[in-house]
Design an enzyme around this catalytic site. Structure first.
Site, PDB file in Angstrom:
ATOM      1  N   GLN A  75       0.791  -1.300   0.034  1.00 42.01           N
ATOM      2  CA  GLN A  75      -0.096  -0.045   0.027  1.00 42.01           C
ATOM      3  C   GLN A  75       0.702   1.285  -0.132  1.00 42.01           C
ATOM      4  O   GLN A  75       0.453   2.061  -0.887  1.00 42.01           O
ATOM      5  CB  GLN A  75      -0.927   0.040   1.173  1.00 42.01           C
ATOM      6  CG  GLN A  75      -1.946   1.233   1.303  1.00 42.01           C
ATOM      7  CD  GLN A  75      -2.758   1.298   2.459  1.00 42.01           C
ATOM      8  OE1 GLN A  75      -3.229   2.353   2.799  1.00 42.01           O
ATOM      9  NE2 GLN A  75      -2.882   0.235   3.230  1.00 42.01           N
ATOM     10  N   GLU A 197       1.464  -1.116   8.463  1.00 45.50           N
ATOM     11  CA  GLU A 197       0.501  -0.156   8.729  1.00 45.50           C
ATOM     12  C   GLU A 197       0.551   0.070  10.096  1.00 45.50           C
ATOM     13  O   GLU A 197       0.960   1.192  10.866  1.00 45.50           O
ATOM     14  CB  GLU A 197      -0.853  -0.346   8.221  1.00 45.50           C
ATOM     15  CG  GLU A 197      -1.886   0.792   8.727  1.00 45.50           C
ATOM     16  CD  GLU A 197      -1.593   2.098   8.251  1.00 45.50           C
ATOM     17  OE1 GLU A 197      -1.373   2.559   7.190  1.00 45.50           O
ATOM     18  OE2 GLU A 197      -1.760   3.171   9.107  1.00 45.50           O
ATOM     19  N   ASP A 226       0.825   3.798   5.928  1.00 45.18           N
ATOM     20  CA  ASP A 226       0.771   3.355   4.623  1.00 45.18           C
ATOM     21  C   ASP A 226       0.849   4.402   3.519  1.00 45.18           C
ATOM     22  O   ASP A 226       1.661   5.193   3.120  1.00 45.18           O
ATOM     23  CB  ASP A 226       0.033   2.140   4.336  1.00 45.18           C
ATOM     24  CG  ASP A 226       0.714   0.732   4.534  1.00 45.18           C
ATOM     25  OD1 ASP A 226       1.968   0.674   5.109  1.00 45.18           O
ATOM     26  OD2 ASP A 226       0.017  -0.043   4.918  1.00 45.18           O
ATOM     27  N   GLY A 305      -7.690  20.644  18.795  1.00 47.09           N
ATOM     28  CA  GLY A 305      -7.507  22.048  18.516  1.00 47.09           C
ATOM     29  C   GLY A 305      -7.558  23.080  19.470  1.00 47.09           C
ATOM     30  O   GLY A 305      -7.631  24.137  19.176  1.00 47.09           O
ATOM     31  N   GLY A 306      -7.936  22.771  20.537  1.00 48.08           N
ATOM     32  CA  GLY A 306      -8.258  23.852  21.716  1.00 48.08           C
ATOM     33  C   GLY A 306      -9.479  24.099  21.803  1.00 48.08           C
ATOM     34  O   GLY A 306      -9.951  24.901  22.668  1.00 48.08           O
TER      35      GLY A 306
HETATM   36  N1  COA Z   1      11.943 -10.275  -9.108  1.00 49.34           N
HETATM   37  C1  COA Z   1      12.826 -11.034  -8.062  1.00 49.34           C
HETATM   38  N2  COA Z   1      12.737 -10.924  -6.838  1.00 49.34           N
HETATM   39  C2  COA Z   1      11.778 -10.011  -6.380  1.00 49.34           C
HETATM   40  C3  COA Z   1      10.973  -9.193  -7.178  1.00 49.34           C
HETATM   41  C4  COA Z   1      11.073  -9.212  -8.736  1.00 49.34           C
HETATM   42  N3  COA Z   1      10.465  -8.687  -9.519  1.00 49.34           N
HETATM   43  N4  COA Z   1      10.353  -8.253  -6.360  1.00 49.34           N
HETATM   44  C5  COA Z   1      10.609  -8.827  -5.229  1.00 49.34           C
HETATM   45  N5  COA Z   1      11.198  -9.677  -5.246  1.00 49.34           N
HETATM   46  C6  COA Z   1      11.903 -10.094  -3.940  1.00 49.34           C
HETATM   47  C7  COA Z   1      12.764  -9.159  -3.139  1.00 49.34           C
HETATM   48  O1  COA Z   1      14.223  -9.112  -3.461  1.00 49.34           O
HETATM   49  C8  COA Z   1      13.182  -9.917  -1.693  1.00 49.34           C
HETATM   50  O2  COA Z   1      13.938 -10.703  -1.877  1.00 49.34           O
HETATM   51  P1  COA Z   1      15.289 -11.115  -0.728  1.00 49.34           P
HETATM   52  O3  COA Z   1      14.559 -10.843   0.393  1.00 49.34           O
HETATM   53  O4  COA Z   1      15.487 -12.494  -0.894  1.00 49.34           O
HETATM   54  O5  COA Z   1      16.157 -10.173  -1.241  1.00 49.34           O
HETATM   55  C9  COA Z   1      11.513 -10.582  -1.694  1.00 49.34           C
HETATM   56  O6  COA Z   1      10.967 -10.584  -3.072  1.00 49.34           O
HETATM   57  C10 COA Z   1      10.604 -10.160  -0.793  1.00 49.34           C
HETATM   58  O7  COA Z   1      10.708  -8.628  -0.688  1.00 49.34           O
HETATM   59  P2  COA Z   1      10.242  -7.870   0.588  1.00 49.34           P
HETATM   60  O8  COA Z   1      10.197  -6.390   0.326  1.00 49.34           O
HETATM   61  O9  COA Z   1      11.109  -8.335   1.576  1.00 49.34           O
HETATM   62  O10 COA Z   1       8.792  -8.367   0.793  1.00 49.34           O
HETATM   63  P3  COA Z   1       8.293  -9.040   2.084  1.00 49.34           P
HETATM   64  O11 COA Z   1       6.916  -9.579   1.648  1.00 49.34           O
HETATM   65  O12 COA Z   1       8.888  -9.930   2.838  1.00 49.34           O
HETATM   66  O13 COA Z   1       7.941  -8.034   3.071  1.00 49.34           O
HETATM   67  C11 COA Z   1       7.081  -5.669   3.719  1.00 49.34           C
HETATM   68  C12 COA Z   1       7.063  -6.664   3.085  1.00 49.34           C
HETATM   69  C13 COA Z   1       5.896  -4.740   3.437  1.00 49.34           C
HETATM   70  C14 COA Z   1       7.136  -6.007   5.381  1.00 49.34           C
HETATM   71  C15 COA Z   1       8.562  -5.148   3.436  1.00 49.34           C
HETATM   72  O14 COA Z   1       8.712  -4.875   1.869  1.00 49.34           O
HETATM   73  C16 COA Z   1       8.734  -3.710   4.026  1.00 49.34           C
HETATM   74  O15 COA Z   1       9.049  -3.784   5.305  1.00 49.34           O
HETATM   75  N6  COA Z   1       8.884  -2.746   3.412  1.00 49.34           N
HETATM   76  C17 COA Z   1       9.190  -1.272   3.815  1.00 49.34           C
HETATM   77  C18 COA Z   1       8.008  -0.630   4.721  1.00 49.34           C
HETATM   78  C19 COA Z   1       6.686  -0.710   3.752  1.00 49.34           C
HETATM   79  O16 COA Z   1       6.566  -0.162   2.927  1.00 49.34           O
HETATM   80  N7  COA Z   1       5.721  -1.153   4.589  1.00 49.34           N
HETATM   81  C20 COA Z   1       4.265  -1.068   3.882  1.00 49.34           C
HETATM   82  C21 COA Z   1       3.869  -1.871   3.165  1.00 49.34           C
HETATM   83  S1  COA Z   1       2.212  -1.349   2.981  1.00 49.34           S
END
Ligand code: COA
Length: 484
Positions: A75, A197, A226, A305-306
């Site tokens: 998101q 979030e 988010d 806001g007071g």
């Molecule tokens: N091709 C190949 N690999 C891909 C890819 C693609 N096109 N797109 C994503 N990936 C891989 C990533 O490289 C990663 O691999 P690695 O960990 O082995 O290096 C893997 O997919 C997972 O990516 P990640 O971002 O870690 O996803 P997740 O599901 O584990 O975590 C979140 C999700 C949201 C918790 C995390 O992305 C995060 O903390 N983001 C930052 C904060 C954020 O925006 N949070 C709110 C989200 S609404």
């Protein structure tokens, strides 16, 4: 006036006395300055074209010509890139082959169709599938980096680097590229954490200040962690684009979710500091004689806001969960409030006439106002109160908002057609520009634009396209197996 005249006359005299040599030196200096500026890139103002003669709304979109390499998912990041797309940027969403953005399949309401979670956050974008860890995928990504202006991502910390897309690599490949990231936390003890979030709401100060005093901390329905951080990042990106018009180079932009939430909770940090100077008198806790602790407390529905405010029941409550109105006892309209609720003596009664006198009696006052609001529907109450400029807001349900004619008219609520799920409602662009009109287009299917991006944007030859495709870098694992 006379004094001023003689002063400037004096200055003129003094200037006239200055040796001619010095004047020449000064002139030479100022002649040099613009040249130095030029070498450093022209200022945005100096390159500004003449005002367009086209009618407003007919001269393209605000971010036309800006191309975004969109690596966002879920998101927070998609909120940001959707806004940029609505303002006219060409947003190319890179998705993992076969899977795509995880939200395509989350909270599905229609079998085999992209979820509303995805479709409502990815309007106006193009989708290309690329395995970013495959050598041929990296080849395509490098070409995208060369042609795009901004890379936006919200991967877990370190994921972009693990793909080989370090800042050094991106900056070397395209020194103009802006790399914009959302992370859960900024640099510090939690920088490596994954964040969603509600984690951000809790760590950014929102949860500790939301809810009722005697209850547990609460998260809010508004996605301030988010979508709120996505908004922050969008501002960071357009600001960096603006600076680039002067410097010619990209930079990194970071919006941490904890920081974004804390920014939105600014008034609560204000109250934290006020606490050291005494109780927070506008909190109902003060009127109830409950002592304050050492941290900003939860304040229920008290106004921040007071101006004391509360959510009060209207006709139909509590059976109807949304038959409520937010009522603010704003000081300048106190007399009107007294007249409306039928307590005219409170206008002059010293126990009620001043904001200070009212503070310890807010419960009594709001109980009396609620006796009045209970006799009206929330809409009737709002109409009456508006006549007297008394600030109030009916509690509108999502059902009511989706049917709201005025929101439809302004495009804040839009109906969008989608090839696999049919018509659905979405929130359109909430920011209206008079010269950059938003047209909300449906979200892309997974990989829908892969071919056109390879050919039209990246100008790969048909031989190259065939080679890249055969490598399996753009297809789902099962297809890769077949290709091998
Ligand atoms: N091709 C190949 N690999 C891909 C890819 C693609 N096109 N797109 C994503 N990936 C891989 C990533 O490289 C990663 O691999 P690695 O960990 O082995 O290096 C893997 O997919 C997972 O990516 P990640 O971002 O870690 O996803 P997740 O599901 O584990 O975590 C979140 C999700 C949201 C918790 C995390 O992305 C995060 O903390 N983001 C930052 C904060 C954020 O925006 N949070 C709110 C989200 S609404």
């Amino acid at each position: 006036m006379a004094k001023k005249k003689s002063k400037s006359a004096g200055k003129a005299k003094a200037a006239a006395k200055k040796p001619a040599r010095k004047v020449v030196k000064l002139a030479a200096k100022s002649a040099k300055k613009p040249a130095a500026k030029k070498a450093n890139g022209k200022s945005a103002r100096s390159t500004m074209p003449r005002p367009s003669a086209k009618p407003f709304g007919m001269d393209g979109r605000a971010l036309q010509g800006v191309r975004i390499l969109d690596f966002t998912h879920v998101q927070s990041g998609p909120t940001c890139t959707q806004l940029l797309a609505w303002f006219g940027a060409d947003v190319i969403k890179v998705e993992r082959p076969g899977i795509g953005d995880i939200t395509r399949g989350q909270l599905r309401d229609v079998p085999n169709a992209d979820s509303l979670y995805f479709t409502m956050l990815n309007h106006n974008k193009r989708s290309i599938t690329i395995d970013s860890k495959h050598p041929q995928g990296k080849r395509v990504l490098d070409e995208l980096i060369k042609t795009c202006d901004v890379l936006v991502e919200n991967f877990a910390p370190g994921a972009l680097d693990r793909m080989g897309l370090t800042w050094d690599h991106v900056h070397k490949t395209n020194p103009r590229m802006i790399v914009a990231s959302i992370k859960g936390f900024g640099p510090g003890p939690y920088e490596d954490c994954k964040v969603y979030e509600n984690v951000a709401q809790c760590t950014g100060g929102s949860a500790s200040t939301t809810g009722f005093r005697e209850g547990p901390p609460l998260v809010t329905g508004a996605q301030i962690g988010d979508s709120g951080t996505g908004l922050h990042l969008a501002l960071g990106i357009v600001t960096a684009l603006f600076q680039r018009t002067r410097t010619g180079r990209g930079q990194r932009v970071l919006a941490a979710m904890q920081d974004g939430v804390l920014n939105l909770c600014r008034v609560k940090l204000r109250d934290q500091q006020r606490l050291t100077h005494g109780p927070l008198t506008e909190y109902s806790q003060y009127g109830e004689g409950v002592p304050f602790g050492d941290a900003t407390p939860r304040a229920g529905n008290d106004s921040g806001g007071g101006q004391p405010g509360r959510i009060l029941m209207c006709k139909g409550a509590p059976d109807d969960p949304n038959a409520y109105i937010y009522f603010i006892t704003q000081a300048p309209v106190w007399e009107s409030i007294c007249d409306v609720i039928g307590e005219p003596t409170w206008k002059t009664d010293p126990e009620y006439a001043t904001p200070k006198a009212r503070l310890p009696k807010l419960n009594r006052i709001f109980e009396r106002i609620e006796q009045w609001t209970l006799t009206k529907t929330k809409v009737e109450a709002m109409e009456i109160l508006n006549e007297f400029d008394i600030p109030c807001g009916p509690i509108l349900s999502m059902k009511e908002l989706s049917a709201d004619e005025s929101l439809r008219k302004t495009g804040t609520v839009v109906e969008v057609d989608h090839p696999t799920r049919g018509k659905y409602l979405s929130v359109g662009n909430p920011i209206k520009l008079s010269d950059s009109i938003t047209e909300v287009k449906r979200s892309p299917l997974l990989g829908e634009h892969t071919d056109e991006i390879l050919t039209d944007v990246l100008k790969f030859s048909s031989k190259d396209v065939a080679e890249i495709k055969a490598s399996g870098a753009l297809s789902a694992p099962e297809k890769k197996e077949k290709a091998a």
